[in-house]
Design a protein around this motif. Structure first.
Motif, PDB file in Angstrom:
ATOM      1  N   GLY A  71      46.639 -14.860   6.477  1.00  0.00           N
ATOM      2  CA  GLY A  71      47.445 -15.067   5.285  1.00  0.00           C
ATOM      3  C   GLY A  71      46.744 -15.843   4.191  1.00  0.00           C
ATOM      4  O   GLY A  71      47.303 -15.996   3.101  1.00  0.00           O
ATOM      5  N   GLN A  72      45.559 -16.352   4.431  1.00  0.00           N
ATOM      6  CA  GLN A  72      44.824 -17.128   3.419  1.00  0.00           C
ATOM      7  C   GLN A  72      44.305 -16.191   2.324  1.00  0.00           C
ATOM      8  O   GLN A  72      43.724 -15.156   2.611  1.00  0.00           O
ATOM      9  N   PRO A  73      44.525 -16.531   1.047  1.00  0.00           N
ATOM     10  CA  PRO A  73      44.058 -15.653  -0.032  1.00  0.00           C
ATOM     11  C   PRO A  73      42.545 -15.653  -0.158  1.00  0.00           C
ATOM     12  O   PRO A  73      41.874 -16.632   0.162  1.00  0.00           O
ATOM     13  N   ILE A  74      42.006 -14.535  -0.623  1.00  0.00           N
ATOM     14  CA  ILE A  74      40.570 -14.388  -0.859  1.00  0.00           C
ATOM     15  C   ILE A  74      40.348 -14.134  -2.338  1.00  0.00           C
ATOM     16  O   ILE A  74      40.991 -13.265  -2.934  1.00  0.00           O
ATOM     17  N   LEU A  75      39.467 -14.912  -2.951  1.00  0.00           N
ATOM     18  CA  LEU A  75      39.117 -14.748  -4.352  1.00  0.00           C
ATOM     19  C   LEU A  75      37.684 -14.236  -4.445  1.00  0.00           C
ATOM     20  O   LEU A  75      36.764 -14.849  -3.903  1.00  0.00           O
ATOM     21  N   ILE A  76      37.509 -13.114  -5.143  1.00  0.00           N
ATOM     22  CA  ILE A  76      36.179 -12.502  -5.291  1.00  0.00           C
ATOM     23  C   ILE A  76      35.703 -12.715  -6.723  1.00  0.00           C
ATOM     24  O   ILE A  76      36.392 -12.332  -7.676  1.00  0.00           O
ATOM     25  N   LYS A  77      34.529 -13.328  -6.878  1.00  0.00           N
ATOM     26  CA  LYS A  77      33.966 -13.623  -8.188  1.00  0.00           C
ATOM     27  C   LYS A  77      32.694 -12.801  -8.420  1.00  0.00           C
ATOM     28  O   LYS A  77      32.069 -12.330  -7.471  1.00  0.00           O
ATOM     29  N   ASN A  78      32.326 -12.674  -9.692  1.00  0.00           N
ATOM     30  CA  ASN A  78      31.050 -12.054 -10.070  1.00  0.00           C
ATOM     31  C   ASN A  78      30.360 -12.963 -11.078  1.00  0.00           C
ATOM     32  O   ASN A  78      30.721 -12.992 -12.244  1.00  0.00           O
ATOM     33  N   SER A  79      29.371 -13.717 -10.614  1.00  0.00           N
ATOM     34  CA  SER A  79      28.619 -14.607 -11.493  1.00  0.00           C
ATOM     35  C   SER A  79      27.359 -13.950 -12.037  1.00  0.00           C
ATOM     36  O   SER A  79      26.584 -14.610 -12.734  1.00  0.00           O
ATOM     37  N   ASP A  80      27.141 -12.682 -11.707  1.00  0.00           N
ATOM     38  CA  ASP A  80      25.947 -11.975 -12.164  1.00  0.00           C
ATOM     39  C   ASP A  80      26.184 -11.299 -13.509  1.00  0.00           C
ATOM     40  O   ASP A  80      27.315 -10.928 -13.847  1.00  0.00           O
ATOM     41  N   GLY A  81      25.107 -11.092 -14.238  1.00  0.00           N
ATOM     42  CA  GLY A  81      25.180 -10.387 -15.514  1.00  0.00           C
ATOM     43  C   GLY A  81      25.050  -8.900 -15.356  1.00  0.00           C
ATOM     44  O   GLY A  81      24.386  -8.232 -16.164  1.00  0.00           O
ATOM     45  N   THR A  82      25.673  -8.361 -14.319  1.00  0.00           N
ATOM     46  CA  THR A  82      25.645  -6.922 -14.083  1.00  0.00           C
ATOM     47  C   THR A  82      26.928  -6.494 -13.383  1.00  0.00           C
ATOM     48  O   THR A  82      27.657  -7.334 -12.832  1.00  0.00           O
ATOM     49  N   LEU A  83      27.222  -5.212 -13.407  1.00  0.00           N
ATOM     50  CA  LEU A  83      28.431  -4.678 -12.776  1.00  0.00           C
ATOM     51  C   LEU A  83      28.283  -4.653 -11.263  1.00  0.00           C
ATOM     52  O   LEU A  83      27.251  -4.243 -10.734  1.00  0.00           O
ATOM     53  N   SER A  92      48.518 -27.020  12.187  1.00  0.00           N
ATOM     54  CA  SER A  92      47.445 -26.423  11.403  1.00  0.00           C
ATOM     55  C   SER A  92      47.359 -27.092  10.044  1.00  0.00           C
ATOM     56  O   SER A  92      48.378 -27.406   9.424  1.00  0.00           O
ATOM     57  N   ARG A  93      46.167 -27.301   9.572  1.00  0.00           N
ATOM     58  CA  ARG A  93      45.956 -27.906   8.259  1.00  0.00           C
ATOM     59  C   ARG A  93      46.169 -26.859   7.172  1.00  0.00           C
ATOM     60  O   ARG A  93      46.005 -25.664   7.416  1.00  0.00           O
ATOM     61  N   PRO A  94      46.517 -27.251   5.946  1.00  0.00           N
ATOM     62  CA  PRO A  94      46.708 -26.279   4.868  1.00  0.00           C
ATOM     63  C   PRO A  94      45.394 -25.592   4.512  1.00  0.00           C
ATOM     64  O   PRO A  94      44.329 -26.206   4.526  1.00  0.00           O
ATOM     65  N   ALA A  95      45.477 -24.315   4.200  1.00  0.00           N
ATOM     66  CA  ALA A  95      44.282 -23.533   3.900  1.00  0.00           C
ATOM     67  C   ALA A  95      44.145 -23.322   2.395  1.00  0.00           C
ATOM     68  O   ALA A  95      45.084 -22.884   1.736  1.00  0.00           O
ATOM     69  N   GLN A  96      42.988 -23.640   1.844  1.00  0.00           N
ATOM     70  CA  GLN A  96      42.705 -23.370   0.441  1.00  0.00           C
ATOM     71  C   GLN A  96      42.168 -21.942   0.308  1.00  0.00           C
ATOM     72  O   GLN A  96      41.681 -21.355   1.277  1.00  0.00           O
ATOM     73  N   PRO A  97      42.254 -21.355  -0.886  1.00  0.00           N
ATOM     74  CA  PRO A  97      41.726 -19.995  -1.056  1.00  0.00           C
ATOM     75  C   PRO A  97      40.249 -19.918  -0.696  1.00  0.00           C
ATOM     76  O   PRO A  97      39.464 -20.823  -0.989  1.00  0.00           O
ATOM     77  N   ALA A  98      39.861 -18.835  -0.036  1.00  0.00           N
ATOM     78  CA  ALA A  98      38.462 -18.598   0.309  1.00  0.00           C
ATOM     79  C   ALA A  98      37.798 -17.862  -0.849  1.00  0.00           C
ATOM     80  O   ALA A  98      38.360 -16.899  -1.377  1.00  0.00           O
ATOM     81  N   VAL A  99      36.636 -18.316  -1.264  1.00  0.00           N
ATOM     82  CA  VAL A  99      35.943 -17.746  -2.419  1.00  0.00           C
ATOM     83  C   VAL A  99      34.689 -17.029  -1.962  1.00  0.00           C
ATOM     84  O   VAL A  99      33.892 -17.552  -1.178  1.00  0.00           O
ATOM     85  N   ILE A 100      34.510 -15.818  -2.470  1.00  0.00           N
ATOM     86  CA  ILE A 100      33.287 -15.047  -2.251  1.00  0.00           C
ATOM     87  C   ILE A 100      32.697 -14.757  -3.620  1.00  0.00           C
ATOM     88  O   ILE A 100      33.342 -14.130  -4.460  1.00  0.00           O
ATOM     89  N   ASP A 101      31.470 -15.218  -3.849  1.00  0.00           N
ATOM     90  CA  ASP A 101      30.836 -15.027  -5.150  1.00  0.00           C
ATOM     91  C   ASP A 101      29.683 -14.040  -5.016  1.00  0.00           C
ATOM     92  O   ASP A 101      29.102 -13.883  -3.942  1.00  0.00           O
ATOM     93  N   GLN A 102      29.372 -13.389  -6.134  1.00  0.00           N
ATOM     94  CA  GLN A 102      28.220 -12.486  -6.201  1.00  0.00           C
ATOM     95  C   GLN A 102      27.182 -13.139  -7.104  1.00  0.00           C
ATOM     96  O   GLN A 102      27.370 -13.248  -8.308  1.00  0.00           O
ATOM     97  N   GLN A 103      26.105 -13.614  -6.483  1.00  0.00           N
ATOM     98  CA  GLN A 103      25.069 -14.367  -7.180  1.00  0.00           C
ATOM     99  C   GLN A 103      23.702 -13.766  -6.853  1.00  0.00           C
ATOM    100  O   GLN A 103      23.359 -13.626  -5.673  1.00  0.00           O
ATOM    101  N   GLY A 104      22.937 -13.431  -7.901  1.00  0.00           N
ATOM    102  CA  GLY A 104      21.619 -12.855  -7.667  1.00  0.00           C
ATOM    103  C   GLY A 104      21.683 -11.573  -6.871  1.00  0.00           C
ATOM    104  O   GLY A 104      20.805 -11.301  -6.048  1.00  0.00           O
TER     105      GLY A 104
END
Length: 280
Positions: free
Chosen positions: A147-159, A122-134
């Motif tokens: 076991g792969q980490p998940i990173l959750i982002k918020n690129s919006d100007g709101t909560l 198996s190849r090495p796994a980079q973190p999976a990114v989920i962004d909130q856009q629009g």
């Protein structure tokens, strides 16, 4: 005689009073410059902490074969349900129709194609990114290796809040302030296979994360195409998964340095789709 004695006393007093003034005018002694490595004679030198070794760079993935194909949609795609525009200024670019079935020119987007089962190399796994856009999750569908980490982002100007669910069970609920600079990392349960993300503040937002035992998977693009690279030679079962249309399977044989093809077909009626695989 008394006058002479008095004069001597006065001169003595003036001389004593002048001494502090003379000392004030004297230049201060120059400061002694010490090297950072200076150790006082007789003192034990202080041990310096060793620098942490740099993390090794991941080795480039090479070898194996490639699986390429297209996911098609048979028949007329259902008309997407309209979504009322939000009054939130940060949501001006939100989608105004439901996004679960995206078909263009007979090709189906957002289908996760994955290799089922364990893969020896198996190849090495980079973190999976989920962004909130629009006020939308990007990407809507993606795979992660167990076991792969998940990173959750918020690129919006709101909560936003990202709630993760397996079935109806909530496994995490992350609130993120507007324009959050630092992504939030959350682990997935070991027994999770499909995780749905939603935002309680903006209920039309949805995303899907499919957990796989290996890191060989891809999501179909707007033209239905997908590509899985560096898959070790062998015969595999591929599964094409869609959030509302179910799944299809196909057998494919991968040879070292060659490209195998696999195609999948879905339909709105939920009829059994067809799948084919081969080597070109």
């Amino acid at each position: 005689m008394k006058l002479r004695t008095l004069s001597v006393a006065v001169l003595g007093t003036v001389g004593l009073a002048a001494l502090p003034a003379c000392k004030k005018d004297e230049a201060p002694a120059p400061a002694v410059s010490r090297s950072p490595d200076y150790v006082k004679p007789g003192a034990r030198p202080e041990a310096k902490p060793e620098a942490a070794p740099a993390a090794p760079a991941p080795e480039p993935v090479t070898g194996g074969g490639t699986v390429r194909g297209v996911v098609s949609f048979k028949g007329v795609a259902p008309t997407p349900v309209a979504i009322a525009p939000s009054e939130d200024p940060a949501c001006q670019s939100m989608p105004l129709t439901e996004q679960s079935i995206r078909v263009k020119d007979g090709k189906l987007e957002n289908v996760l194609v994955r290799v089922r089962g364990l893969v020896p190399r198996s190849r090495p796994a980079q973190p999976a990114v989920i962004d909130q856009q629009g006020c939308n999750y990007v990407p809507r569908v993606q795979g992660v290796a167990a076991g792969q980490p998940i990173l959750i982002k918020n690129s919006d100007g709101t909560l936003h809040n990202a709630r993760g669910l397996t079935g109806t069970k909530s496994i995490f609920n992350v609130a993120q302030p507007p324009n959050a600079v630092k992504p939030v990392q959350r682990p997935l349960p070991a027994d999770a296979e499909v995780v749905r993300l939603k935002c309680d503040i903006h209920p039309w937002m949805a995303a899907w994360v499919v957990v796989n035992p290996n890191p060989y998977f891809a999501t179909s693009a707007a033209d239905g195409s997908f590509s899985i690279e560096h898959l070790p030679a062998g015969t595999y079962t591929l599964e094409a998964w869609h959030e509302t249309l179910g799944s299809r399977t196909a057998e494919v044989t991968v040879k070292e340095g060659e490209t195998a093809s696999a195609s999948f077909e879905f339909s709105a009626a939920g009829a059994k789709g067809t799948a084919s695989g081969g080597v070109k």
